[in-house]
Scaffold this active site. Structure first.
Site, PDB file in Angstrom:
ATOM      1  N   HIS A 122     -11.208  -1.288   9.570  1.00 32.90           N
ATOM      2  CA  HIS A 122     -10.095  -1.960  10.229  1.00 32.90           C
ATOM      3  C   HIS A 122     -10.470  -2.363  11.661  1.00 32.90           C
ATOM      4  CE1 HIS A 122      -7.962   0.198   6.994  1.00 32.90           C
ATOM      5  NE2 HIS A 122      -7.078  -0.758   7.072  1.00 32.90           N
TER       6      HIS A 122
ATOM      7  N   ARG B  66      -7.210  10.743   1.516  1.00 33.46           N
ATOM      8  CA  ARG B  66      -6.766   9.712   0.577  1.00 33.46           C
ATOM      9  C   ARG B  66      -7.568   9.793  -0.720  1.00 33.46           C
ATOM     10  NH1 ARG B  66      -7.619   4.290   3.728  1.00 33.46           N
ATOM     11  NH2 ARG B  66      -6.631   3.343   1.897  1.00 33.46           N
TER      12      ARG B  66
ATOM     13  N   ASP C  19       0.867  -1.178   0.000  1.00 41.28           N
ATOM     14  CA  ASP C  19       0.000   0.000   0.000  1.00 41.28           C
ATOM     15  C   ASP C  19       0.905   1.230   0.000  1.00 41.28           C
ATOM     16  OD1 ASP C  19      -2.721  -1.026   0.118  1.00 41.28           O
ATOM     17  OD2 ASP C  19      -2.205  -1.790   2.106  1.00 41.28           O
TER      18      ASP C  19
ATOM     19  N   ASP D  46     -10.331  -7.351   0.591  1.00 42.39           N
ATOM     20  CA  ASP D  46      -9.552  -6.578   1.554  1.00 42.39           C
ATOM     21  C   ASP D  46      -9.062  -7.565   2.618  1.00 42.39           C
ATOM     22  OD1 ASP D  46      -8.326  -4.393   2.744  1.00 42.39           O
ATOM     23  OD2 ASP D  46     -10.126  -3.149   2.723  1.00 42.39           O
TER      24      ASP D  46
ATOM     25  N   ARG E 247       4.123   3.042   2.697  1.00 40.19           N
ATOM     26  CA  ARG E 247       4.834   2.111   3.581  1.00 40.19           C
ATOM     27  C   ARG E 247       6.338   2.331   3.614  1.00 40.19           C
ATOM     28  NH1 ARG E 247       0.275   1.463   6.040  1.00 40.19           N
ATOM     29  NH2 ARG E 247      -1.181  -0.012   5.076  1.00 40.19           N
TER      30      ARG E 247
END
Length: 346
Positions: free
Chosen positions: A184, A141, A67, A254, A75
């Protein structure tokens, strides 16, 4: 005669900077078709090159993913260009469309070319969600709140990625931006009708099917007026994607470790739900025991030839090494652009 690799349906991750013996054993299982790298797997460019060398030595035919969108989600930092958040491009588009589209293409190329220099196949990008101003996990984002702007900038960004030899992944189908909960750590529920989702969010993904979108990652969001399962576990949503949107590329689940995936049951049940719904590959991250359980559970699973061919298309195409890349005028100009956009967004 050249034989295309047949990629398995599971993407796994690693705990540290180098592969352990047990991780190599997991990696060589034919059901593993991909690996995803995180910040914990990066210390320096030299270390990253060594890690990827280990991966390629064990499995030449595996998708290496990360990602690396820009902004909050990048990252690898030290030695890599700091990429601006995509919202910066959306704001620039409001001022000068042509310049913003040019900048989006160059940022897509920059992101992808730096990763391809290290033999990384894909970054899970770009984000195609709308920014409704209520989702902290999406927020900046997203390119914009305007679907027309999102399609234009994503198309340009993907064109740049393709020039660098990288396939694209649009996320999070059919749209994550209209819920405040973070999948998440929570189970988001979007109570809108199919008609509203289609006209406001899903239209982006439908249009992007004609503008270079190679893969899709569905949202771990439940849309109860359409189905009681999150989109990535829903045959209804996958059927809409394949048939209504006419999408023929890869569908990645995901991460099955996310809270939004727990509605499907244990990890084995989550993998079954995603694959039976129509996903080509499932991600099992941050839980090596769960990854082993999923691989063991899928021992008799046989990916279709069509699914395997789609996954093979995600492998990186052309690339040039880091030293050569840094000598190009395009890279130097793209780095200057990224720095300028970062200054604007600061």
């Amino acid at each position: 005669m050249h034989i295309e690799p047949k990629l398995g349906p599971v993407m796994i991750d690693f705990e540290g900077l180098h592969l352990t013996t047990s991780e190599i054993s997991r990696l060589v299982d034919p059901l593993v078709g991909g690996v995803i790298l995180f910040t914990r797997n990066f210390e320096s460019q030299a270390q990253l090159a060594s890690l990827i060398g280990q991966i390629r030595a064990a499995r030449r035919d595996v998708i290496i993913a990360v990602d690396h969108e820009g902004g909050r989600v990048q990252r690898f930092r030290e030695g890599f260009t700091k990429l601006p958040c995509m919202q910066t491009l959306g704001m620039a588009y409001e001022i000068n469309k042509e310049n913003a589209l040019r900048d989006a293409k160059e940022l897509g190329w920059l992101m992808a070319s730096e990763l391809r220099a290290f033999d990384i196949d894909i970054s899970f990008a770009p984000v195609m969600d709308r920014d409704y101003g209520i989702s902290d996990v999406i927020g900046d984002r997203a390119f914009s709140s305007d679907p027309t702007i999102i399609v234009a900038l994503c198309s340009a960004f993907i064109a740049g990625m393709h020039e660098a030899g990288m396939a694209s992944t649009g996320k999070h189908f059919p749209g994550h931006g209209a819920v405040s909960a973070d999948s998440h750590v929570d189970i988001p529920v979007d109570g809108r009708s199919l008609e509203e989702i289609t006209s406001h969010d899903m239209r982006i993904f439908k249009e992007m099917c004609e503008h270079g979108m190679d893969a899709v990652m569905p949202a771990h969001v439940i849309y109860p007026k359409v189905d009681d399962q999150p989109a990535g576990f829903s045959r209804i949503w996958i059927d809409i994607l394949r048939n209504d949107c006419q999408f023929s590329g890869v569908i990645f689940s995901d991460d099955l470790s996310m809270e939004g995936a727990t509605v499907a049951g244990g990890f084995e049940a989550r993998a079954d739900a995603a694959l039976s719904a129509g996903c080509d590959m499932v991600l099992v991250c941050n839980n090596p025991l769960a990854a082993d359980a999923v691989v063991t559970h899928l021992a008799d699973f046989e990916s279709s030839a069509q699914s395997s061919a789609r996954l093979t298309n995600m492998l990186g195409k052309t690339r040039i090494g880091w030293a050569e890349l840094r000598q190009t005028e395009r890279w130097r100009n793209a780095v200057k652009l990224a720095n300028q956009l970062n200054s604007r967004g600061a």
